[in-house]
Design a protein around this motif. Sequence first.
Motif, short mmCIF file in Angstrom:
data_model
loop_
_atom_site.label_atom_id
_atom_site.label_comp_id
_atom_site.label_asym_id
_atom_site.label_seq_id
_atom_site.Cartn_x
_atom_site.Cartn_y
_atom_site.Cartn_z
N GLN A 1 -6.32 -15.71 -27.58
CA GLN A 1 -6.89 -16.88 -28.26
C GLN A 1 -8.14 -17.42 -27.56
O GLN A 1 -9.11 -17.80 -28.21
CB GLN A 1 -5.84 -17.98 -28.40
CG GLN A 1 -4.70 -17.56 -29.33
CD GLN A 1 -3.78 -18.71 -29.69
OE1 GLN A 1 -4.19 -19.85 -29.83
NE2 GLN A 1 -2.50 -18.41 -29.84
N ASP B 1 -6.75 -21.24 -37.35
CA ASP B 1 -6.71 -22.48 -36.55
C ASP B 1 -7.77 -22.46 -35.46
O ASP B 1 -8.40 -23.49 -35.16
CB ASP B 1 -5.32 -22.68 -35.94
CG ASP B 1 -4.28 -23.07 -36.99
OD1 ASP B 1 -4.68 -23.47 -38.11
OD2 ASP B 1 -3.07 -22.98 -36.69
N ILE B 2 -7.97 -21.29 -34.84
CA ILE B 2 -9.00 -21.18 -33.79
C ILE B 2 -10.38 -21.45 -34.39
O ILE B 2 -11.17 -22.22 -33.85
CB ILE B 2 -8.96 -19.77 -33.13
CG1 ILE B 2 -7.64 -19.58 -32.37
CG2 ILE B 2 -10.17 -19.57 -32.21
CD1 ILE B 2 -7.39 -18.14 -31.94
N SER C 1 -11.16 -25.01 -35.51
CA SER C 1 -11.28 -25.98 -34.41
C SER C 1 -12.76 -26.14 -34.01
O SER C 1 -13.11 -27.01 -33.24
CB SER C 1 -10.46 -25.52 -33.20
OG SER C 1 -11.10 -24.43 -32.54
N THR C 2 -13.62 -25.27 -34.55
CA THR C 2 -15.07 -25.34 -34.28
C THR C 2 -15.75 -26.11 -35.41
O THR C 2 -15.08 -26.59 -36.33
CB THR C 2 -15.69 -23.93 -34.17
OG1 THR C 2 -15.69 -23.33 -35.48
CG2 THR C 2 -14.92 -23.05 -33.20
N LEU D 1 -11.86 -17.61 -29.33
CA LEU D 1 -12.63 -18.85 -29.40
C LEU D 1 -14.01 -18.69 -28.74
O LEU D 1 -15.02 -19.14 -29.27
CB LEU D 1 -11.85 -20.00 -28.74
CG LEU D 1 -12.53 -21.38 -28.79
CD1 LEU D 1 -12.79 -21.81 -30.24
CD2 LEU D 1 -11.70 -22.42 -28.06
#
Length: 199
Positions: A102, A26-27, A30-31, A106
């Motif tokens: 997290q 998910d991290i 997200s990019t 990121l």
Amino acid sequence: MKKVYSVEEYIEVNNHFANELSVLRDIIISTELEETVKWSAPVYALNGKNVVGLGAFKNHFGIWFFNGVFLKDEKNLLVNAQEGKTKALRQMRFESMNDIDQAAVLAYVKEAIENQKLGKEVKAERKGKSVTIPSELKTLFKNQPDVHDSFKALTPGKQREYCEHIESAKREATKQSRLEKIIPMILQGVGLHDKYKNC
């Protein structure tokens, strides 16, 4: 491990770290990175260049940074999987959900993306053999500088072909005969075996 064709399958196969892998995924997604599967594992790329990957093993899981050697690693989170062998690749390893910071993950992923945009990557070293020029060719080059200039413009592979062709002749007469035949080819900028390569 069985071949997997999707990130979901990869997480399912490594269900002992399913939640943890999902958090990391998910991290990363997200990019702007594009999610793919290569070598039966999730890999995230930017314009076709691998940036990061997910990996899970028996006792740990983590993120691979393909050019992690360029990351600042201010939090000292990266390890080299094979010290002395691995030049660019670095891992961020975890053993449980509690290990995942997290925000740090990121930040590292974003830095890796920026590095990729800047073109920072370790180029694979080509272990090509050096070209040893036989004395007959050296003499020819002294007498005919135009042939030497044309020879220098050839790729190392083509240069090597010509050198080996002259070197492999046993008799001096054969060497001279071969020299005469290759002069026009060198001047044309073609390799010794070019005519056979596209057959």
